[in-house]
Design a protein around this motif. Structure first.
Motif, PDB file in Angstrom:
ATOM      1  N   LEU A  77       0.858  -1.182   0.000  1.00  0.00           N
ATOM      2  CA  LEU A  77       0.000   0.000   0.000  1.00  0.00           C
ATOM      3  C   LEU A  77       0.894   1.231   0.000  1.00  0.00           C
ATOM      4  CD1 LEU A  77      -2.552  -1.150   2.698  1.00  0.00           C
ATOM      5  CD2 LEU A  77      -3.117  -0.633   0.339  1.00  0.00           C
ATOM      6  N   ASN A  78       1.051   1.855  -1.154  1.00  0.00           N
ATOM      7  CA  ASN A  78       1.938   3.012  -1.241  1.00  0.00           C
ATOM      8  C   ASN A  78       1.126   4.300  -1.204  1.00  0.00           C
ATOM      9  OD1 ASN A  78       3.929   4.840  -1.707  1.00  0.00           O
ATOM     10  ND2 ASN A  78       4.169   4.351  -3.878  1.00  0.00           N
ATOM     11  N   PHE A  79       1.000   4.854  -0.013  1.00  0.00           N
ATOM     12  CA  PHE A  79       0.278   6.120   0.133  1.00  0.00           C
ATOM     13  C   PHE A  79       1.162   7.308  -0.233  1.00  0.00           C
ATOM     14  CE2 PHE A  79      -3.980   5.635   2.078  1.00  0.00           C
ATOM     15  CZ  PHE A  79      -4.033   4.255   2.072  1.00  0.00           C
ATOM     16  N   GLY A  80       2.394   7.024  -0.590  1.00  0.00           N
ATOM     17  CA  GLY A  80       3.305   8.095  -0.987  1.00  0.00           C
ATOM     18  C   GLY A  80       3.329   8.323  -2.488  1.00  0.00           C
ATOM     19  N   HIS A  81       2.445   7.634  -3.212  1.00  0.00           N
ATOM     20  CA  HIS A  81       2.442   7.729  -4.674  1.00  0.00           C
ATOM     21  C   HIS A  81       2.299   9.191  -5.139  1.00  0.00           C
ATOM     22  CE1 HIS A  81       2.194   5.596  -8.480  1.00  0.00           C
ATOM     23  NE2 HIS A  81       1.133   6.294  -8.833  1.00  0.00           N
ATOM     24  N   GLY A  82       1.573   9.981  -4.349  1.00  0.00           N
ATOM     25  CA  GLY A  82       1.302  11.366  -4.733  1.00  0.00           C
ATOM     26  C   GLY A  82       2.556  12.210  -4.878  1.00  0.00           C
ATOM     27  N   VAL A  83       3.612  11.849  -4.168  1.00  0.00           N
ATOM     28  CA  VAL A  83       4.826  12.671  -4.226  1.00  0.00           C
ATOM     29  C   VAL A  83       5.447  12.621  -5.623  1.00  0.00           C
ATOM     30  CG1 VAL A  83       6.605  11.000  -3.495  1.00  0.00           C
ATOM     31  CG2 VAL A  83       6.810  13.382  -2.854  1.00  0.00           C
ATOM     32  N   PHE A  84       5.249  11.503  -6.334  1.00  0.00           N
ATOM     33  CA  PHE A  84       5.799  11.399  -7.692  1.00  0.00           C
ATOM     34  C   PHE A  84       4.991  12.257  -8.675  1.00  0.00           C
ATOM     35  CE2 PHE A  84       6.746   7.376  -5.510  1.00  0.00           C
ATOM     36  CZ  PHE A  84       8.117   7.520  -5.447  1.00  0.00           C
ATOM     37  N   ILE A  85       3.719  12.438  -8.359  1.00  0.00           N
ATOM     38  CA  ILE A  85       2.877  13.326  -9.177  1.00  0.00           C
ATOM     39  C   ILE A  85       3.383  14.756  -9.024  1.00  0.00           C
ATOM     40  CG2 ILE A  85       0.522  14.167  -9.520  1.00  0.00           C
ATOM     41  CD1 ILE A  85      -0.406  11.538  -8.049  1.00  0.00           C
ATOM     42  N   ALA A  86       3.585  15.156  -7.757  1.00  0.00           N
ATOM     43  CA  ALA A  86       4.067  16.514  -7.490  1.00  0.00           C
ATOM     44  C   ALA A  86       5.442  16.726  -8.118  1.00  0.00           C
ATOM     45  CB  ALA A  86       4.119  16.743  -5.979  1.00  0.00           C
ATOM     46  N   LEU A  87       6.287  15.714  -7.975  1.00  0.00           N
ATOM     47  CA  LEU A  87       7.640  15.828  -8.535  1.00  0.00           C
ATOM     48  C   LEU A  87       7.566  16.035 -10.052  1.00  0.00           C
ATOM     49  CD1 LEU A  87      10.694  15.562  -7.866  1.00  0.00           C
ATOM     50  CD2 LEU A  87      10.484  13.141  -8.426  1.00  0.00           C
ATOM     51  N   GLY A  88       6.734  15.228 -10.712  1.00  0.00           N
ATOM     52  CA  GLY A  88       6.596  15.351 -12.166  1.00  0.00           C
ATOM     53  C   GLY A  88       6.128  16.741 -12.554  1.00  0.00           C
ATOM     54  N   ALA A  89       5.153  17.270 -11.822  1.00  0.00           N
ATOM     55  CA  ALA A  89       4.613  18.587 -12.152  1.00  0.00           C
ATOM     56  C   ALA A  89       5.680  19.671 -11.968  1.00  0.00           C
ATOM     57  CB  ALA A  89       3.398  18.866 -11.268  1.00  0.00           C
ATOM     58  N   PHE A  90       6.441  19.585 -10.875  1.00  0.00           N
ATOM     59  CA  PHE A  90       7.475  20.609 -10.638  1.00  0.00           C
ATOM     60  C   PHE A  90       8.639  20.492 -11.621  1.00  0.00           C
ATOM     61  CE2 PHE A  90       5.278  21.437  -6.681  1.00  0.00           C
ATOM     62  CZ  PHE A  90       5.429  22.814  -6.577  1.00  0.00           C
ATOM     63  N   VAL A  91       8.975  19.270 -11.987  1.00  0.00           N
ATOM     64  CA  VAL A  91      10.020  19.097 -13.006  1.00  0.00           C
ATOM     65  C   VAL A  91       9.575  19.777 -14.302  1.00  0.00           C
ATOM     66  CG1 VAL A  91      11.159  17.392 -14.500  1.00  0.00           C
ATOM     67  CG2 VAL A  91      11.047  17.004 -12.045  1.00  0.00           C
ATOM     68  N   ALA A  92       8.283  19.651 -14.611  1.00  0.00           N
ATOM     69  CA  ALA A  92       7.764  20.293 -15.830  1.00  0.00           C
ATOM     70  C   ALA A  92       7.930  21.815 -15.763  1.00  0.00           C
ATOM     71  CB  ALA A  92       6.298  19.928 -16.029  1.00  0.00           C
ATOM     72  N   MET A 156       5.796  10.715   1.786  1.00  0.00           N
ATOM     73  CA  MET A 156       5.175  11.759   0.970  1.00  0.00           C
ATOM     74  C   MET A 156       5.338  13.135   1.633  1.00  0.00           C
ATOM     75  SD  MET A 156       1.512  11.841  -0.889  1.00  0.00           S
ATOM     76  CE  MET A 156       0.467  12.120   0.499  1.00  0.00           C
ATOM     77  N   ILE A 157       5.193  13.165   2.956  1.00  0.00           N
ATOM     78  CA  ILE A 157       5.354  14.449   3.656  1.00  0.00           C
ATOM     79  C   ILE A 157       6.784  14.968   3.479  1.00  0.00           C
ATOM     80  CG2 ILE A 157       5.394  15.526   5.951  1.00  0.00           C
ATOM     81  CD1 ILE A 157       3.074  13.498   6.655  1.00  0.00           C
ATOM     82  N   ILE A 158       7.750  14.049   3.632  1.00  0.00           N
ATOM     83  CA  ILE A 158       9.156  14.449   3.454  1.00  0.00           C
ATOM     84  C   ILE A 158       9.384  14.926   2.007  1.00  0.00           C
ATOM     85  CG2 ILE A 158      11.545  13.575   3.390  1.00  0.00           C
ATOM     86  CD1 ILE A 158      10.683  11.671   5.699  1.00  0.00           C
ATOM     87  N   GLY A 159       8.812  14.168   1.068  1.00  0.00           N
ATOM     88  CA  GLY A 159       8.961  14.531  -0.348  1.00  0.00           C
ATOM     89  C   GLY A 159       8.400  15.918  -0.622  1.00  0.00           C
ATOM     90  N   GLU A 160       7.228  16.199  -0.063  1.00  0.00           N
ATOM     91  CA  GLU A 160       6.618  17.527  -0.280  1.00  0.00           C
ATOM     92  C   GLU A 160       7.480  18.630   0.322  1.00  0.00           C
ATOM     93  OE1 GLU A 160       1.890  16.203  -0.468  1.00  0.00           O
ATOM     94  OE2 GLU A 160       2.605  17.405   1.224  1.00  0.00           O
ATOM     95  N   GLU A 161       8.052  18.340   1.493  1.00  0.00           N
ATOM     96  CA  GLU A 161       8.920  19.351   2.121  1.00  0.00           C
ATOM     97  C   GLU A 161      10.176  19.571   1.278  1.00  0.00           C
ATOM     98  OE1 GLU A 161       7.986  21.264   4.707  1.00  0.00           O
ATOM     99  OE2 GLU A 161       6.102  20.178   4.428  1.00  0.00           O
ATOM    100  N   LEU A 162      10.717  18.501   0.724  1.00  0.00           N
ATOM    101  CA  LEU A 162      11.895  18.641  -0.139  1.00  0.00           C
ATOM    102  C   LEU A 162      11.564  19.429  -1.403  1.00  0.00           C
ATOM    103  CD1 LEU A 162      13.550  15.096   0.186  1.00  0.00           C
ATOM    104  CD2 LEU A 162      14.457  17.285   1.010  1.00  0.00           C
ATOM    105  N   ILE A 163      10.357  19.215  -1.917  1.00  0.00           N
ATOM    106  CA  ILE A 163       9.924  19.994  -3.087  1.00  0.00           C
ATOM    107  C   ILE A 163       9.880  21.480  -2.730  1.00  0.00           C
ATOM    108  CG2 ILE A 163       7.859  20.509  -4.478  1.00  0.00           C
ATOM    109  CD1 ILE A 163       7.499  17.429  -4.727  1.00  0.00           C
TER     110      ILE A 163
END
Lengths: 342, 234
Positions: A77-92, A156-163
């Protein structure tokens, strides 16, 4: 060893009737669309909402397809999947900033090249981060669902903070290039060009996934692994390696979905992924965990219903999708296309 | 297997199993329910880790080797549940087990023909999802899958369980043919009438240990051992 000796034969069993394909879930989409028509009561508006809903569904499908395989294959159960969405959007946003000349070029192909460059970069980076995410956070908690939920949400929280560290906490605009703006007229209905583009990308992703899953040995292994990973191991294949590959591919697809979702929203915030996380889980549960076809139908249903409900009763938009999930689970507890499990 | 112990969670299931499977022969692993037969097979396959003892394959220690690597050494495994992939067609089930083939066309045609002759259900239901087949047909697919490529050892757990007599007879002939082709077989079976028509060696388990090992001929001649370990006469 020779196999040319004549083997003993037994009576040939009677051939049963050919198994029928289950088309009922596919029919749910036109059924839902037709159901929406009398409520909306305006054909051009209904057509616009329907096409918008299908485009939204396609983007959600791209994001959800990797997640459903990850869950199906390894019960993770990967509840952190959303961080890859955010990452993709910011990379764009970064790629668009770097390729500003391409984005604003009068040449349509150059503008599209900028979009494809953003999608490629997002997929590569999300895939690479996915590899690290799996190694550091997911691998230690195989088979432990509660810990998976906690650690991947933490991730995901850590990923969002890193973003926020890299791109800032503010909203960043992500407007599609001119070629993807504007709309096409179909009768009195208007369809945004970008939504057609997103639909085409979604169909390409779906066709590619179906081709890989049904026509290649690696796809066969993934489908078998979703059913019974232990037996795949017993046949001589390392399921963990397969899982890592699927996790990376799923993260890359989430990155791609992030670019499309960001362009759809036309602006990006670090929480863009966590905001759609619930929708994605609704989609994969509706579809049947581990089923790509189910995820597509689930995503299109969710996209359609979100648009209809957003028009008819905006406050009920999210509730409507949860209600849809409940109705489908009451009807088919394993989802639209339940995957056989050991 | 020498002195193999297996723990599953807090439970100590195998208590020092010593088992030799001679090449080219069929070894029957017998015993009452709960004696540890399936655990022995799963430990041999690496699906459960041996907590103590060693497992050797042609002189090589494979105790720490993972399941996939053991399979690649030439071990075919048919679990009690058959474990055919229900959503995959019969053809796809077989293709999965053919390591050297990425498409069905790559599979040795002669071998495939042999398989189809041996297991008619395989050809009849070639394009059917395996989940739609009957129990006996699934068992045929599971065994066919295990021998789609030549294997040195076939590990098979209660293949006749719950099957109709005609299917069991077909399965028996198929396994005899697999044996004739030179494959060593380790067979767990409760159907002794079926098992004795295949076996060369017998090992009896009780409480997670091998308590008796003999040639099948000696075991059949030893009524006292049969009564003591199985509670019946063969």
């Amino acid at each position: 060893m020779s196999t040319s000796t004549t083997a003993p034969t037994a009576a040939t069993p009677a051939v049963p009737p050919a198994p029928k394909r289950d088309w009922i879930p596919v029919l749910l989409m036109p059924a839902l669309a037709l159901l929406g028509l009398p409520f909306i009561a305006d054909v051009p508006v209904w057509l616009t909402l329907t096409l918008a809903g299908l485009a939204m569904g396609m983007i959600i499908f791209i994001i959800a397809s990797g997640l459903t395989l990850v869950f199906g294959l390894m019960d993770v159960l990967n509840f952190g999947h959303g961080v890859f969405i955010a990452l993709g959007a910011f990379v764009a946003t970064t790629v668009f900033a770097l390729l500003g000349g391409w984005v604003k070029s009068p040449d349509a192909l150059t503008q599209l090249a900028a979009v494809f460059a953003a999608m490629l970069a997002a997929m590569l980076l999300a895939g690479a981060i996915g590899l690290v995410f799996e190694r550091l956070l997911v691998r230690p908690v195989y088979g432990l669902h509660l810990k998976q939920i906690l650690i991947t949400m933490g991730g995901m929280i850590i990923g969002e903070e890193l973003i926020k560290v890299f791109w800032g906490a503010q909203q960043v605009p992500l407007e599609p290039p001119m070629i993807l703006r504007g709309s096409l007229s179909i009768g009195d209905a208007g369809v945004e060009t970008y939504r057609i583009f997103a639909t085409v990308i979604g169909l390409l992703v779906f066709a590619s996934l179906v081709w890989v899953l049904s026509r290649t040995k690696i796809g066969l292994l993934i489908r078998a692994g979703v059913e019974n990973g232990e037996m795949v191991e017993s046949l001589g294949y390392r399921i963990r390696r397969l899982f890592v590959a699927v996790f990376v591919a799923g993260s890359a697809l989430a990155g791609l979905g992030g670019v499309l979702w960001g362009l759809y929203q036309q602006n990006v915030i670090p929480q863009i992924g966590s905001q759609v996380n619930i929708l994605i889980f609704i989609v994969i549960i509706i579809g049947g965990l581990g089923s790509i076809s189910g995820a597509l139908i689930g995503a299109l249903l969710v996209g359609l219903l979100a648009n209809y409900a957003g028009f008819l009763a905006p406050k009920a938009a999210l509730f409507s999708n949860i209600a849809l999930m409940v109705i489908i689970l009451v009807w088919r507890p394993g989802g639209l296309y339940p995957v056989a499990k050991r | 297997m020498a002195g193999v112990h297996t723990h599953i969670g807090a439970y100590h299931i195998l208590h020092g199993v010593d088992l030799v499977v001679p090449k080219g022969q069929v070894t029957l692993l017998l015993g009452r329910n709960g004696a540890g037969k399936t655990t022995t097979l799963r430990t041999l396959m690496g699906l459960w880790a041996a907590s103590q003892g060693s497992i050797r394959w042609n002189g090589q220690d494979i105790t720490a080797t993972d399941t996939a690597s053991r399979a690649r050494l030439g071990v075919g495994y048919v679990p009690e549940s058959m474990a055919v992939f229900a959503d995959l067609t019969v053809a796809e089930n077989l293709l999965l087990a053919a390591h050297k083939a990425s498409r069905m066309e790559d599979v040795d045609a002669q071998r495939l023909q042999w398989i189809k002759q041996l297991f008619p259900a395989v050809e009849t239901f070639w394009h059917y999802p395996a989940g739609k087949l009957s129990g006996g047909q699934k068992q045929m697919v599971a065994v066919a899958r295990a021998v789609i490529e030549p294997r040195e050892l076939l590990v098979i757990d209660e293949p006749s369980k719950g099957l109709a007599p005609a299917i069991v007879a077909n399965l028996l002939e198929a396994l005899k043919e697999v044996k004739r082709q030179g494959t060593t077989i380790l067979l767990v079976e409760q159907n002794l009438a079926f098992a004795r028509r295949l076996g060369d060696q017998v090992a009896v388990m009780e409480d997670g240990r091998i308590v008796h090992a003999a040639s099948q001929a000696d075991f059949i001649a030893d009524q006292a051992a049969q009564q003591r370990y199985l509670g019946l006469s063969l």
